[in-house]
Structure formats: C-alpha cells, structure tokens
Enzyme design. Structure first.
Site, PDB file in Angstrom:
ATOM      1  N   CYS A   2       0.826  -1.216   0.000  1.00 32.55           N
ATOM      2  CA  CYS A   2       0.000   0.000   0.000  1.00 32.55           C
ATOM      3  C   CYS A   2       0.859   1.265   0.000  1.00 32.55           C
ATOM      4  O   CYS A   2       1.950   1.283   0.551  1.00 32.55           O
ATOM      5  CB  CYS A   2      -0.873   0.033   1.223  1.00 32.55           C
ATOM      6  SG  CYS A   2      -1.875  -1.424   1.428  1.00 32.55           S
ATOM      7  N   ARG A  28       5.063  -0.170  -6.376  1.00 34.82           N
ATOM      8  CA  ARG A  28       5.080  -0.968  -5.150  1.00 34.82           C
ATOM      9  C   ARG A  28       4.082  -2.125  -5.210  1.00 34.82           C
ATOM     10  O   ARG A  28       4.149  -3.038  -4.396  1.00 34.82           O
ATOM     11  CB  ARG A  28       4.744  -0.078  -3.949  1.00 34.82           C
ATOM     12  CG  ARG A  28       5.763   1.015  -3.706  1.00 34.82           C
ATOM     13  CD  ARG A  28       5.241   2.016  -2.714  1.00 34.82           C
ATOM     14  NE  ARG A  28       5.028   1.418  -1.420  1.00 34.82           N
ATOM     15  CZ  ARG A  28       5.921   1.363  -0.460  1.00 34.82           C
ATOM     16  NH1 ARG A  28       7.111   1.900  -0.657  1.00 34.82           N
ATOM     17  NH2 ARG A  28       5.661   0.809   0.693  1.00 34.82           N
ATOM     18  N   TRP A  71      -3.170  -2.651  -1.480  1.00 34.80           N
ATOM     19  CA  TRP A  71      -2.842  -4.050  -1.793  1.00 34.80           C
ATOM     20  C   TRP A  71      -3.633  -4.857  -0.776  1.00 34.80           C
ATOM     21  O   TRP A  71      -3.316  -4.837   0.415  1.00 34.80           O
ATOM     22  CB  TRP A  71      -1.336  -4.245  -1.648  1.00 34.80           C
ATOM     23  CG  TRP A  71      -0.812  -5.541  -2.178  1.00 34.80           C
ATOM     24  CD1 TRP A  71      -0.473  -5.829  -3.467  1.00 34.80           C
ATOM     25  CD2 TRP A  71      -0.523  -6.728  -1.425  1.00 34.80           C
ATOM     26  NE1 TRP A  71      -0.018  -7.113  -3.568  1.00 34.80           N
ATOM     27  CE2 TRP A  71      -0.034  -7.687  -2.324  1.00 34.80           C
ATOM     28  CE3 TRP A  71      -0.644  -7.078  -0.083  1.00 34.80           C
ATOM     29  CZ2 TRP A  71       0.337  -8.964  -1.931  1.00 34.80           C
ATOM     30  CZ3 TRP A  71      -0.275  -8.351   0.313  1.00 34.80           C
ATOM     31  CH2 TRP A  71       0.211  -9.282  -0.608  1.00 34.80           C
ATOM     32  N   ASN A  97      -1.846   1.795   6.111  1.00 33.12           N
ATOM     33  CA  ASN A  97      -0.974   0.693   5.676  1.00 33.12           C
ATOM     34  C   ASN A  97      -0.714  -0.188   6.887  1.00 33.12           C
ATOM     35  O   ASN A  97      -0.413   0.329   7.964  1.00 33.12           O
ATOM     36  CB  ASN A  97       0.384   1.213   5.176  1.00 33.12           C
ATOM     37  CG  ASN A  97       0.262   1.938   3.855  1.00 33.12           C
ATOM     38  OD1 ASN A  97      -0.810   1.981   3.267  1.00 33.12           O
ATOM     39  ND2 ASN A  97       1.362   2.517   3.410  1.00 33.12           N
ATOM     40  N   GLY A  98      -0.791  -1.489   6.690  1.00 29.05           N
ATOM     41  CA  GLY A  98      -0.533  -2.403   7.801  1.00 29.05           C
ATOM     42  C   GLY A  98      -1.750  -3.262   8.072  1.00 29.05           C
ATOM     43  O   GLY A  98      -2.672  -3.354   7.259  1.00 29.05           O
ATOM     44  N   GLU A 470      18.492 -17.841  -7.634  1.00 27.94           N
ATOM     45  CA  GLU A 470      18.123 -16.501  -8.098  1.00 27.94           C
ATOM     46  C   GLU A 470      17.637 -16.539  -9.558  1.00 27.94           C
ATOM     47  O   GLU A 470      16.658 -15.879  -9.911  1.00 27.94           O
ATOM     48  CB  GLU A 470      19.320 -15.548  -7.920  1.00 27.94           C
ATOM     49  CG  GLU A 470      19.123 -14.143  -8.444  1.00 27.94           C
ATOM     50  CD  GLU A 470      17.942 -13.401  -7.829  1.00 27.94           C
ATOM     51  OE1 GLU A 470      17.345 -13.886  -6.862  1.00 27.94           O
ATOM     52  OE2 GLU A 470      17.595 -12.336  -8.363  1.00 27.94           O
ATOM     53  N   LYS A 474      13.963 -15.321 -10.753  1.00 28.37           N
ATOM     54  CA  LYS A 474      13.734 -14.285 -11.772  1.00 28.37           C
ATOM     55  C   LYS A 474      12.784 -14.790 -12.834  1.00 28.37           C
ATOM     56  O   LYS A 474      11.847 -14.108 -13.224  1.00 28.37           O
ATOM     57  CB  LYS A 474      15.052 -13.858 -12.451  1.00 28.37           C
ATOM     58  CG  LYS A 474      15.971 -12.981 -11.656  1.00 28.37           C
ATOM     59  CD  LYS A 474      15.472 -11.580 -11.412  1.00 28.37           C
ATOM     60  CE  LYS A 474      14.694 -11.482 -10.138  1.00 28.37           C
ATOM     61  NZ  LYS A 474      15.355 -11.157  -8.926  1.00 28.37           N
ATOM     62  N   GLU A 477       9.014 -15.479 -11.322  1.00 27.27           N
ATOM     63  CA  GLU A 477       8.178 -14.384 -10.823  1.00 27.27           C
ATOM     64  C   GLU A 477       7.728 -13.448 -11.939  1.00 27.27           C
ATOM     65  O   GLU A 477       6.692 -12.812 -11.819  1.00 27.27           O
ATOM     66  CB  GLU A 477       8.875 -13.608  -9.700  1.00 27.27           C
ATOM     67  CG  GLU A 477      10.127 -12.879 -10.100  1.00 27.27           C
ATOM     68  CD  GLU A 477      10.813 -12.202  -8.925  1.00 27.27           C
ATOM     69  OE1 GLU A 477      10.182 -11.965  -7.892  1.00 27.27           O
ATOM     70  OE2 GLU A 477      12.019 -11.895  -9.066  1.00 27.27           O
ATOM     71  N   HIS A 493      18.811 -36.858  -6.093  1.00 27.92           N
ATOM     72  CA  HIS A 493      18.153 -37.269  -4.843  1.00 27.92           C
ATOM     73  C   HIS A 493      16.645 -37.068  -4.905  1.00 27.92           C
ATOM     74  O   HIS A 493      15.997 -36.991  -3.867  1.00 27.92           O
ATOM     75  CB  HIS A 493      18.763 -36.515  -3.654  1.00 27.92           C
ATOM     76  CG  HIS A 493      20.218 -36.796  -3.491  1.00 27.92           C
ATOM     77  ND1 HIS A 493      20.707 -38.017  -3.107  1.00 27.92           N
ATOM     78  CD2 HIS A 493      21.306 -36.024  -3.712  1.00 27.92           C
ATOM     79  CE1 HIS A 493      22.038 -37.981  -3.080  1.00 27.92           C
ATOM     80  NE2 HIS A 493      22.421 -36.780  -3.454  1.00 27.92           N
ATOM     81  N   LYS A 587       6.662  -4.437  -4.321  1.00 25.77           N
ATOM     82  CA  LYS A 587       8.076  -4.084  -4.280  1.00 25.77           C
ATOM     83  C   LYS A 587       8.612  -4.092  -2.858  1.00 25.77           C
ATOM     84  O   LYS A 587       9.760  -4.415  -2.619  1.00 25.77           O
ATOM     85  CB  LYS A 587       8.276  -2.696  -4.922  1.00 25.77           C
ATOM     86  CG  LYS A 587       9.718  -2.254  -5.045  1.00 25.77           C
ATOM     87  CD  LYS A 587      10.498  -3.145  -5.997  1.00 25.77           C
ATOM     88  CE  LYS A 587      11.961  -2.790  -6.094  1.00 25.77           C
ATOM     89  NZ  LYS A 587      12.746  -3.925  -6.630  1.00 25.77           N
TER      90      LYS A 587
HETATM   91  C1  F6R Z   1      12.591 -10.632  -6.246  1.00 30.95           C
HETATM   92  C2  F6R Z   1      12.470  -9.595  -5.249  1.00 30.95           C
HETATM   93  C3  F6R Z   1      12.090  -9.990  -3.866  1.00 30.95           C
HETATM   94  C4  F6R Z   1      12.851  -9.121  -2.856  1.00 30.95           C
HETATM   95  C5  F6R Z   1      12.374  -9.426  -1.426  1.00 30.95           C
HETATM   96  C6  F6R Z   1      13.151  -8.624  -0.390  1.00 30.95           C
HETATM   97  O1  F6R Z   1      12.969 -10.112  -7.493  1.00 30.95           O
HETATM   98  O2  F6R Z   1      12.636  -8.438  -5.528  1.00 30.95           O
HETATM   99  O3  F6R Z   1      12.323 -11.342  -3.639  1.00 30.95           O
HETATM  100  O4  F6R Z   1      14.219  -9.378  -2.977  1.00 30.95           O
HETATM  101  O5  F6R Z   1      11.007  -9.122  -1.307  1.00 30.95           O
HETATM  102  O6  F6R Z   1      13.019  -7.262  -0.615  1.00 30.95           O
HETATM  103  P1  F6R Z   1      14.063  -6.232  -0.032  1.00 30.95           P
HETATM  104  O7  F6R Z   1      15.359  -6.417  -0.733  1.00 30.95           O
HETATM  105  O8  F6R Z   1      13.441  -4.886  -0.283  1.00 30.95           O
HETATM  106  O9  F6R Z   1      14.169  -6.532   1.444  1.00 30.95           O
END
Ligand code: F6R
Length: 592
Positions: A2, A28, A71, A97-98, A470, A474, A477, A493, A587
């Site tokens: 949010c 976000r 959100w 927010n929260g 990672e 990528k 997601e 395994h 985000k």
């Molecule tokens: C994936 C991604 C998320 C963030 C995670 C932590 O591309 O961006 O997995 O890495 O939500 O976010 P931060 O780095 O802001 O603590």
C-alpha cells in the site's frame, strides 16, 4: 504494497497532485486506489479498483488531499474496500498501511453504539475509532492530532495511518512499523509512505520513527511522541536521488533499464564503496559470530555472501532466510553481528529479525539501497548499495550491488581491496558486453524455444548454487513459468524424477572447483532427454545452447545472474506479461 500520499498547501489542484504522486507509488504493487479532498467542509471521494492507468482526478478544487494505493489484505478488491474510508459524520477520510490485529474487538462496541460500516476492511474500524476519539478531544488546533494519537494507541499490530479533517484542512498521521515520511516543500507540507512520491516537490524530508505522530497544516508539520504526547524537533534529511533517476530514460520498461544499469552500479561501488566495505569487514572480523540474512533475492545475495566470504577471506558466516531467522535466534548473543541485506529497507521479516537480534544483544549491520528507510535507521552500521532507485518489482541491479559489496568486503577482510575493486570492474565490463551483443539475442532465441514449456530447472554448485536459486526466481516471478533452482548435487536425490524429454535445464558451470561435478550432473539429465542451456566460459558437447560468460574468478557470480534476468524478461514479453509489475507481487513487503 500500500502507498500513502497527502498534500496540504496552496495549489488548488490537490487531487491532481495526489493522483500523480500515487502513480509514482504504482511500482510498489496495488489493486485499487482512492483520493479524497476537502471541499466546502465535505469529504469528496474518488475510489476505483484496478490500476490508475490514464485516470484523471474528477474532484473539485481543493488545497488539501489524501490518497492511497491498496494491496488487499482484509476484505476483497472492491470499490468500497478501497481507501480512503469516511466516518459517519463525513468529517474524516482515513488511509492505512498495515494490519490492525485487534480490529474485531474494536469493531463490535462501535457497531453497538451505532457506527455504520460500509466496507469489510480492518481500516474502516480505525476511522470510526478516530471519530469516537474526536468527539472526546477538546476543540482547538490540536483536536485532530490528539484524537489521532488516542485512536492510534488503541491499535495492535504494525500500522501507519493518515487522516484528513475537512473541518480544519489538516492531515494527521501516526506510525508503528510501516514507513511514513514528511516532505517539506515550498508553501506545502506533504506526507508519503515512500520518498518517490515526494520527489516532484522536494528532497527535504523527515522520516517518522515508530511511535511518532505528525500534524500537517499548510506550510508546517509538527512532530509528536505517541506515548507521551510531547512535541519533538523534526530531523531533516536530504533524499540522495532526484526525479530524473526514477524516469525510464528511453528504456521500454524499468526491468530493461535496471538490468542495463548494472555496469554503472558496479563501477560506482568499485569507485566509492571501499571504506564502507572496510568498515563492514572490520565488524565481521571482530564479531564472535556473524549471521547474514535477507528475503527473496536479498536472501540469495546473503547466501552468495556466505560462499564469497568463505572462499575469498576464509571467514565463516551463517546464512539465514530472514523470515526463518527467529527460529535460530538462540545462537544470537552479545558479540554476534547480524548483517541484513535489503533493497527497500522496509521488509517486515527483516525488520522483525533484526529487532529480535538486537534484543539478544547483537549488533546490526545493514546493506540497504533506500537510505533513510527503517532498516537503514535501525542499524548500528549502514552500508548504502548505491544502486539508485529500483522501480521494477523484480530486483536486478540491487542483486548485483549486494554481491559486489559482499565481495569487496570479503577482499577487504583478506586485505586485498584492490583485487576486489578490479574484480567488480571486470564484472561490469563483461555484463556490458553480454547485454550489447549476440549473447542477448541468443537468450531471446532460447526464450522463444522454451516459452511454452511448463518447467525450467536451474542447477549450480558452490557459489553458483545461490545463483541457481536466483535465476529460477527471476524466471518464475516475471514469466510465471515454473522454474526451480537446485544445488547440482541434489538432482539425483529426487528432482531427476521430474525430467522429461525436452525439459529445459540451465546449468551454471563456471571454471571453478564445481566445474567437473556440475557437468557430470548435467550429463545425467541430458541422458534423460533434457534440453541443456549451459552458462560457462567454454562450450560443452552436452549443451544445446551455450551462453558464454568469461571466467572472472569469484566475480563470475555477479555476471552469471544476468542470463537469468534477460531470459525471464523475454519469457515475460513472449507470454504477454508486464515485466515491471508481476501479478500479486509488491516491491516492498511490509506485512507478514
Ligand atoms: C525478487 C524480489 C524480492 C525481494 C524481497 C526482499 O525479485 O525483488 O524477492 O528481494 O522481497 O526485498 P528487499 O530487498 O526490499 O528486502
């Protein structure tokens, strides 16, 4: 998640200003939005589900406005559930927010005393609590503030609230957990949950601490302690980025822009971050034990840090996913150091983990992109990632930056800082070449071939294991193709059961001690019909596709993240998805 933006000033287009600010918060992640203005001592509202898109403000002129991007947590994605929420008397418009942990207990007596609820949200409960507090607070210029503080004290959980009072034209806000920032503009004072909403107006800001409230009036903002009610002197800070840094600058989307910003980010770190790395190395060297934590991509960087510090500096640190760290805290004591990695500095699982660790006597070091964020201010020692604003929901350039900072720290610990800087510059050069040339086109062709497949497996060993995780993150997601990363040795395994003819498997095979074993594993999946995509310095007979990445020693890890970023990007485009805003993701993850 949010977003909040409030404006009290002289511009009669408060609604337009709020809407433009909400657009800056879109990155976000949200699913509905709303704006309220004060007009003729009435709340006038515009609320909608979906994205703001080309929406324009359809509200009367006003110099006071408050908006929100939601959100959904409590209550579905509907127009009545979108914020702001208005009290029974139509005097207050509130955004939040929260999560209000005790909203049911608060709602029942309010319902009995005649308050009318129009939504299914926990937020609306706050509006009516505040309405009740307002009735108790003495008339005067601080009435709204006092009522806001009284209402906020009744809330359980981590919350940030902001409320517009149409009678006084003031906005009051309070926070615990979720971020709130006051922006000091020319003749206007603003309030936002994220600095990027403020950049059109000012770079001078005050970050509210937990347990603080603010009363925003035209040209002024007064800070208060929620517990004591005493007024506090605001500390003013300067945001290190301007609006230009958040623009697309000719790129088609932020994901492309941020992937291409990696070389510049790495060179900036090599040029300016040595003293930060040296200080972090000293803290790591002195600590009795060291834990490196993060979530998602930041967690993968933390795991990579464990390998980098071991290989380069011979130093043992323990990796933990931040959300799991609470279950390992028995080992955290006075003398422990927790190194927390985070782009946003607001991830609730990270914040909770470091709070608990400090409670056990540990020192906290933070490696953070957003200076001034909660984690940044909480840490005993904060290291900036210097990556500039990251607006695509996916982390790309900040992953490279975290690896570079940890690598430099490892080299500083080994008293070879010059070597560390040279490695990072080599990685920057190689990424630039990779993005400019045939290799990017090759990755696009691979995406073409696998875009209709259901699965992608990614394997790596040693320092390439976090890279496998990672790469898979990528891809999945952003493209929604199911992708899983594995330690190369784990395949046989269990996972090998999933391999069918034609299943693509990306193999990270740098020229290091893992090389022969990872290729042996690759041959085993190849024998079961897998389509192999090799990321390595030299080709191999088993590879159906070979993405050549130069051998850069430990810095190869930084470069080896890039093929996965580019592959995920092209898969997203081919499958018709917006690479900047994957569904359901936010985000900055500020709720548990
Ligand atoms: C994936 C991604 C998320 C963030 C995670 C932590 O591309 O961006 O997995 O890495 O939500 O976010 P931060 O780095 O802001 O603590």
């Amino acid at each position: 998640m949010c977003g909040i933006f409030g404006y009290v000033g002289t511009d009669l287009d408060a609604a337009g200003l709020v809407l433009r600010a909400l657009k800056q918060l879109e990155y976000r992640g949200y699913d509905s939005w709303g704006v309220a203005v004060a007009h003729d001592r009435r709340v006038v509202l515009q609320k909608q589900t979906g994205k703001i898109g080309e929406a324009t403000a359809a509200l009367p002129p006003s110099t006071v406005g408050l908006g929100h991007t939601r959100w959904a947590t409590h209550g579905g994605v509907t127009q009545p559930n979108a914020h702001p929420h208005v009290d029974c008397a139509g005097r207050l418009a509130l955004v939040h927010n929260g999560i209000v942990a005790n909203y049911r207990e608060l709602r029942d007596p309010l319902t009995r005393s005649g308050h009318r609820f129009r939504s299914d949200t926990d937020t609306e409960v706050i509006t009516h609590v505040l309405e009740a507090c307002l009735a108790q607070a003495p008339d005067g210029p601080e009435q709204l503030l006092k009522a806001t503080i009284a209402a906020f004290r009744q809330l359980k959980g981590l919350n940030a609230i902001a409320v517009l009072d149409v009678r006084t034209g003031q906005i009051a806000a309070a926070k615990s957990g979720s971020p709130l920032i006051v922006g000091w503009g020319e003749g206007a004072t603003m309030l936002a949950s994220d600095y990027s909403a403020l950049l059109d107006h000012t770079r001078r800001v005050t970050f509210l601490d937990d347990g603080q409230a603010v009363l925003v009036t035209r040209g002024s903002g007064r800070l208060f302690d929620v517990e004591t009610g005493c007024e506090l002197a605001p500390e003013i800070a300067e945001i290190p980025w301007d609006r230009a840094a958040t623009e697309l600058a000719g790129y088609p989307d932020y994901m492309t822009k941020e992937i291409h910003e990696q070389p510049a980010t790495l060179r900036r770190i090599a040029a300016t971050s040595r003293h930060h790395a040296r200080q972090l190395a000293a803290l790591i060297g002195q600590a009795r034990d060291v834990f490196v934590i993060g979530c998602g991509t930041a967690g993968h960087a933390a795991l990579a840090g464990q390998y980098l510090l071991a290989r380069i500096a011979g130093h043992r640190v323990t990796f933990a996913t931040a959300s799991e760290f609470q279950y390992l805290q028995d080992f955290v004591t006075r003398g422990s150091l927790v190194v927390a990695l985070s782009q946003s500095g607001e991830t609730i699982d990270v914040i909770d983990a470091v709070r608990a660790a400090r409670g056990r006597g540990a020192s906290i070091a933070a490696v953070v992109n957003v200076e001034g964020s909660t984690l940044w201010r909480f840490a005993d020692h904060a290291v900036p990632l210097m990556a500039g604003p990251e607006r695509c929901v996916l982390s790309t350039k900040t992953f490279a930056a975290k690896l570079a900072i940890l690598m430099l720290t490892a080299y500083e610990l080994a008293r070879q800082g010059d070597v560390g800087c040279a490695c990072i510059i080599n990685a920057a050069d190689e990424i630039e070449r990779l993005l400019a040339g045939d290799r990017r086109d090759l990755i696009r062709r691979i995406a073409d071939e696998i875009s209709t497949r259901d699965h992608l497996f990614v394997i790596g060993r040693g320092p390439s294991y976090p890279l496998a995780l990672e790469t898979a993150l990528k891809v999945k997601e952003v493209s929604y193709v199911h992708a899983e990363g594995f330690a190369g040795g784990e395949l046989k395994h269990g996972v090998i059961a999933l391999i069918e003819p034609g299943t693509p498997c990306l193999v990270l095979a740098p020229r290091d001690e893992t090389h022969d074993d990872i290729l042996a594993g690759a041959m085993q999946v190849k024998a079961r019909g897998d389509m192999l995509i090799g990321v390595s310095p030299e080709p191999h007979e088993a590879f159906d596709y070979h993405i050549a990445v130069a051998d850069l020693g430990p810095a190869t890890a930084i470069v080896n993240a890039v093929p996965g970023q580019v592959l995920g990007y092209y898969l997203a485009l081919l499958r018709g998805h917006d690479p900047d805003k994957p569904r359901n993701l936010a985000k900055s993850v500020t709720v548990k």
